[in-house]
Design a protein around this motif. Structure first.
Motif, PDB file in Angstrom:
ATOM      1  N   TYR A  60       0.823  -1.214   0.000  1.00 31.41           N
ATOM      2  CA  TYR A  60       0.000   0.000   0.000  1.00 31.41           C
ATOM      3  C   TYR A  60       0.852   1.257   0.000  1.00 31.41           C
ATOM      4  CZ  TYR A  60      -4.471  -2.315   0.633  1.00 31.41           C
ATOM      5  OH  TYR A  60      -5.599  -3.051   0.433  1.00 31.41           O
ATOM      6  N   GLU A  63       0.307   3.719  -2.637  1.00 29.26           N
ATOM      7  CA  GLU A  63      -1.000   4.401  -2.670  1.00 29.26           C
ATOM      8  C   GLU A  63      -1.050   5.589  -1.704  1.00 29.26           C
ATOM      9  OE1 GLU A  63      -2.412   3.064  -4.990  1.00 29.26           O
ATOM     10  OE2 GLU A  63      -1.840   0.962  -4.982  1.00 29.26           O
ATOM     11  N   ALA A  69      -4.506   7.068  -3.413  1.00 28.06           N
ATOM     12  CA  ALA A  69      -5.593   6.297  -2.783  1.00 28.06           C
ATOM     13  C   ALA A  69      -6.959   6.913  -3.091  1.00 28.06           C
ATOM     14  CB  ALA A  69      -5.363   6.200  -1.283  1.00 28.06           C
ATOM     15  N   TRP A  79     -12.879  -1.863  -2.394  1.00 27.32           N
ATOM     16  CA  TRP A  79     -11.651  -1.967  -1.585  1.00 27.32           C
ATOM     17  C   TRP A  79     -11.203  -3.424  -1.425  1.00 27.32           C
ATOM     18  CZ3 TRP A  79     -11.252  -4.663   2.993  1.00 27.32           C
ATOM     19  CH2 TRP A  79     -12.462  -5.144   3.532  1.00 27.32           C
ATOM     20  N   LEU A  83      -7.556  -4.915  -2.119  1.00 28.90           N
ATOM     21  CA  LEU A  83      -6.834  -5.708  -1.111  1.00 28.90           C
ATOM     22  C   LEU A  83      -6.420  -7.066  -1.686  1.00 28.90           C
ATOM     23  CD1 LEU A  83      -5.915  -6.083   1.855  1.00 28.90           C
ATOM     24  CD2 LEU A  83      -8.163  -7.027   2.329  1.00 28.90           C
ATOM     25  N   LYS A  86      -3.532  -6.904  -3.733  1.00 26.24           N
ATOM     26  CA  LYS A  86      -2.282  -6.726  -2.965  1.00 26.24           C
ATOM     27  C   LYS A  86      -1.835  -8.052  -2.360  1.00 26.24           C
ATOM     28  CE  LYS A  86      -2.416  -2.106  -3.092  1.00 26.24           C
ATOM     29  NZ  LYS A  86      -1.467  -1.384  -3.931  1.00 26.24           N
ATOM     30  N   THR A 145      -0.162  -0.161   5.225  1.00 28.19           N
ATOM     31  CA  THR A 145      -1.392   0.634   5.229  1.00 28.19           C
ATOM     32  C   THR A 145      -1.248   1.854   6.132  1.00 28.19           C
ATOM     33  OG1 THR A 145      -2.287  -0.649   7.056  1.00 28.19           O
ATOM     34  CG2 THR A 145      -2.879  -1.377   4.838  1.00 28.19           C
ATOM     35  N   ARG A 148       4.643   4.557   5.090  1.00 34.98           N
ATOM     36  CA  ARG A 148       5.335   4.095   3.901  1.00 34.98           C
ATOM     37  C   ARG A 148       6.844   4.259   4.059  1.00 34.98           C
ATOM     38  NH1 ARG A 148       6.964   8.102   0.435  1.00 34.98           N
ATOM     39  NH2 ARG A 148       7.007   6.648  -1.291  1.00 34.98           N
ATOM     40  N   ALA A 198      -7.116  -0.762   5.465  1.00 34.99           N
ATOM     41  CA  ALA A 198      -7.225  -0.887   4.011  1.00 34.99           C
ATOM     42  C   ALA A 198      -8.628  -0.504   3.554  1.00 34.99           C
ATOM     43  CB  ALA A 198      -6.908  -2.318   3.585  1.00 34.99           C
ATOM     44  N   LEU A 202      -7.035   4.572   4.279  1.00 45.70           N
ATOM     45  CA  LEU A 202      -5.986   4.943   3.328  1.00 45.70           C
ATOM     46  C   LEU A 202      -5.990   6.422   2.970  1.00 45.70           C
ATOM     47  CD1 LEU A 202      -5.947   1.899   0.885  1.00 45.70           C
ATOM     48  CD2 LEU A 202      -4.386   2.419   2.741  1.00 45.70           C
TER      49      LEU A 202
END
Lengths: 409, 460
Positions: A60, A63, A69, A79, A83, A86, A145, A148, A198, A202
């Motif tokens: 994530y 995003e 996002a 969503w 997910l 991912k 999530t 980052r 998630a 986000l």
């Protein structure tokens, strides 16, 4: 879904391929899945695990910048699909890596191991490494999530460490309450928190995401703590059992340890009967060649007592003999006579003989206190002694280092 | 100039403090785990901590390198400073941070010693021995140099690769450098001695590797800093450093595989027979002979001695009361280990069997934990007809358990790749039972199989 998967592949293929290559590479050098059954690899498995973590963290992470996002969720896509897109690459790499790893491991296995390898053992081995990799990937994904880049990596590492600490405490806790459920709560809380974020988190600011992540993680942990304070805590409190088999293979000392308690038994292996042993000494006991065992009391007293014990006609027989306090029992410090009637041992300042039938002891050789003081307190000065024959004992004189013989009858 | 430097330092401190804080938080956290890492992860204590610290350093350096590339052209045009200076300040600051972290790690160990967290032999050895000595003696100098070289080379490598290529490339190269260059692959030699004390088995050329690596890193750093904006120079620096980072460990591995070792990995002073009347020892020669070792068996009962030379590497596995000595040998380059029987009465040596193993096993660090007196490789039955032999497995972790038929002179594998923690072996007519830790393991000597032996629980 196809486009989402394509997007994931474009963004994360470097890490996913490196992860796959690392798993395959480890298998090719013999460090991959165990071919002999379910076994979680350690040490070298840190390399593919690291790439699994980085692959998950990249999930994530992309995003969370540049308003991606909100853009993604403005498209006609749920969503759950995002997910799934991912998670699926991680599952695919785990499966592929585990299967390829197991095959590579089997192909490079030396011939003498082949009889021990079955399709089931290979599958279980792949399952072992696969479960670790997938767990690490999901932890990375859950952390991605929230934060980052490097911050997400730091969060993942800290949580990983916390889980290890909790796991260790659950397994090793000697108190009545071990945090086993807390550990499970933490383990379950990570993907749960990731899942909720998630769905709802986000588009939030990083600080808010972090706060909610912590709150969501705390909920199952608190539940675990509460469970640990109830009788359900005894779930994992299984007693451990150690067995020490006698030289003839006919008897065994069975030592059972549970929380704050320990009990030993004398077990006759032929018929399975067991008799309680009153002398419970952790660890320091060993058998003599005649199926009698030696143990000692360890406390802070300057003089310790050694015991020679065995069961005879349903009753325990024990012979006591003095030991110095400075050392622990070692098998090489005792020599049984060829006829099994006497026990020769090195004491603090003397070479001693124990008459097993009567329990009487006598000194065969002794050092003056002044001379004794020149030797280490942690071992008897009489380091080498042997039975020359059934009636003669030989030893090396500690001072002169000369071979000396002494009759014992 | 000083003002510019001061501002750069302030900026670096401001940017780098999360890394320093994280690094400083890791050691106390993981210090709690230090002795438990051994049990759980089967790796030397403290490695996880150092691995994580170095990993953080790798990530930070690669990101810094990549960031410098993005910023350098702008900085070079808009600020009256040489573009090399910010990168240099970054390097120095991170070096200080990293040294502080390693120092904090040791301090955490030292401070936690009184709280029962680090109980057991490890704490006794580490805290009362090496660390105290280190803090008081000139080992501190050695530690600082080692830490400086390891951290400096790691940081420079990741920075340069991150700067020349990208942050992920820097991280990947850095991870491999940590693992293969200074990490688990060769043993964490940069730090291993801190935890285990001075290790005679340490690769003597490792400090040279670190010096060379740091020198190459600084050279590449210098090349890079002259003109950060030139892609060709960046690539050149990256290639130079990459060649050294990959080439040096590869070269040492190649050399090690060819080298004649000057020692046996298994250390032992003397081995006694179970009746105490026989003693096997190495003949003191006054100098270290590379290819051969003289063994001497003293029979106190007969008051006699027998001496014989054997080729290295060699490990004694058992001394029987009858005067038979069993030895394990492996010719250089062989993919088998050979079990030898030395009849000291007749002074003859015969080969029992050759057992498949990895090349160089007898000189491998995996053998160093065996001790003929405490943790022997082999247990021989009382009749001298059978033996159980433990050898490090060729597949993953653990040991292979071999049954050796000493009469028919053959060996067969009965249980692969499992740790067998048993100090006691009991012998019956048709089985050997390994016990002392958990459930006993019964080896059927006829069928050549091994299985757990449940102990019945019928109470009288």
């Amino acid at each position: 879904m196809r486009y989402l998967l394509w997007k994931e592949w474009q963004e994360r293929r470097l890490w996913l391929l490196l992860w796959l290559l690392a798993m395959l590479g480890m298998a090719l050098v013999g460090k991959g899945p165990s071919p002999f059954g379910f076994d979680v690899p350690a040490g070298w498995a840190m390399i593919p695990a690291l790439f699994a973590l980085l692959s998950g963290l990249a999930g994530y992470g992309s995003e969370l910048v540049g308003g991606r996002a909100p853009f993604l969720f403005s498209r006609p896509v749920g969503w759950g699909r995002v997910l799934l897109a991912k998670v699926l690459p991680g599952v695919a790499v785990t499966l592929l890596g585990a299967i390829l790893g197991a095959v590579a491991q089997r192909l490079t296995l030396p011939a003498h191991y082949h009889p021990f390898v079955t399709p089931l053992s290979l599958t279980l081995g792949a399952l072992g490494i696969g479960s670790v990799m997938l767990a690490v990937y999901l932890i990375g994904l859950a952390c991605s999530t929230t934060l980052r880049g490097l911050a997400g990596a730091a969060l993942a590492l800290l949580l990983w460490l916390a889980l290890i600490i909790a796991g260790v405490l659950s397994l090793e806790s000697q108190s009545d309450v071990s945090p086993a459920w807390t550990f499970f709560g933490g383990l379950a809380g990570l993907p749960l928190a990731g899942l909720v974020l998630a769905r709802f988190g986000l588009t939030l600011a990083p600080g808010v995401r972090l706060a909610r992540f912590a709150l969501l993680l705390c909920a199952p942990i608190i539940l675990g703590v509460l469970l640990d304070l109830t009788p359900a805590n005894t779930l994992l409190n299984r007693p451990s059992t150690d067995v020490l088999v006698s030289p003839s293979g006919r008897h065994a000392i069975v030592r059972q340890q549970a929380k704050n308690s320990e009990q030993s038994w004398w077990v006759t292996l032929d018929d399975g009967t067991r008799l309680p042993l009153p002398l419970v000494i952790t660890g320091y006991q060993f058998w003599l060649p005649n199926d009698r065992y030696l143990t000692a009391e360890y406390d802070d007293a300057p003089q310790r007592t050694g015991f020679l014990c065995w069961y005879e006609k349903g009753r325990i027989v024990k012979r006591e003999f003095p030991l110095d306090a400075g050392r622990y029992l070692q098998a090489r410090d005792f020599q049984l006579s060829p006829d099994g009637r006497y026990l020769l041992y090195g004491a603090d300042a003397a070479l001693m003989l124990l008459n097993i039938a009567t329990g009487d002891t006598c000194a065969l050789a002794r050092l003056d206190a002044a001379i004794r003081a020149k030797f280490s307190r942690h071992a008897s000065p009489y380091r080498r002694f042997w039975w020359q024959d059934a009636a003669t004992v030989g030893y090396l004189d500690p001072v002169t280092e000369k071979r000396t013989l002494v009759a014992v009858r | 100039m000083m003002r510019a430097l001061g501002r750069l330092l302030w900026k670096e401190l401001w940017v780098g403090w999360p890394f320093a804080l994280l690094g400083a938080a890791l050691p106390p956290l993981t210090a709690l785990l230090i002795r438990r890492e051994v049990d759980i992860l089967d790796i030397p204590p403290g490695n996880v901590t150092l691995f994580l610290v170095l990993l953080g350093l790798v990530a930070w350096a690669a990101l810094q390198g990549a960031g410098t590339r993005d910023r350098c052209s702008y900085a070079g045009i808009h600020f009256p400073i040489h573009p090399a200076r910010p990168a240099l300040v970054t390097f120095v600051m991170q070096l200080l941070f990293a040294l502080g972290i390693v120092g904090g790690y040791l301090l955490a160990l030292y401070l936690l010693r009184d709280f029962g967290v680090l109980s057991g032999p490890l704490s006794t050895r580490v805290l009362n021995g090496e660390i105290r000595t280190m803090l008081q003696g000139d080992i501190t100098r050695h530690f600082l140099i080692t830490a400086f070289l390891a951290i400096g080379s790691t940081y420079a490598l990741c920075f340069v690769v991150g700067q020349a290529l990208s942050a992920p490339a820097g991280i990947v190269v850095g991870v491999f450098w940590v693992i293969f260059g200074i990490g688990e692959g060769l043993g964490p030699l940069s730090f291993g001695w801190v935890l285990h004390g001075y290790d005679l088995n340490m690769n003597e050329r490792m400090p040279f590797l670190q010096v060379a690596m740091t020198a190459a890193a600084l050279l590449a750093f210098g090349v890079l800093l002259t003109r950060l904006a030139f892609p060709v120079r960046r690539l050149l620096a990256c290639l130079l450093l990459g060649a050294v980072a990959v080439g040096m460990p590869a070269y040492f591995w190649y050399e090690d595989s060819r080298a004649k070792w000057e020692y046996d990995v298994i250390y032992w002073g003397e081995v006694d027979s179970s009746d105490g009347a026989l003693r096997l020892e190495i003949v003191p020669t006054g100098e270290n002979i590379r290819d051969a070792v003289g063994l001497r068996l003293t029979d106190y009962r007969r008051d006699a001695q027998t001496t014989r030379p054997f080729p290295r590497p060699l490990a004694p596995t058992a001394v029987l009361d009858s005067g038979m000595v069993f030895l394990l040998s492996q010719p250089r380059g062989a993919t088998t280990v050979t079990l030898l029987r030395w009849d000291t009465a007749a002074d003859t040596v015969e080969e029992i069997c050759a057992i498949p193993s990895e090349k160089g096993l007898m000189t491998s660090q995996r053998m160093r934990y065996y001790d003929p007196s405490v943790n022997p490789l082999m247990h021989v039955g009382p009749d001298g007809a059978h033996a159980l032999l433990l050898l490090p497995t060729q597949v993953g972790d653990g040991e292979d358990l071999w049954h050796v038929d000493l009469v028919r002179k053959r060996a067969r594998l009965v249980r692969p790749a499992r740790w067998i923690i048993s100090e006691t072996v009991s012998w019956t007519d048709d089985a050997a039972i390994l016990s002392d830790n958990g459930e006993p393991l019964r080896v059927d000597l006829r069928a050549g199989t091994a299985a757990p032996m449940p102990v019945a629980r019928r109470e009288r």
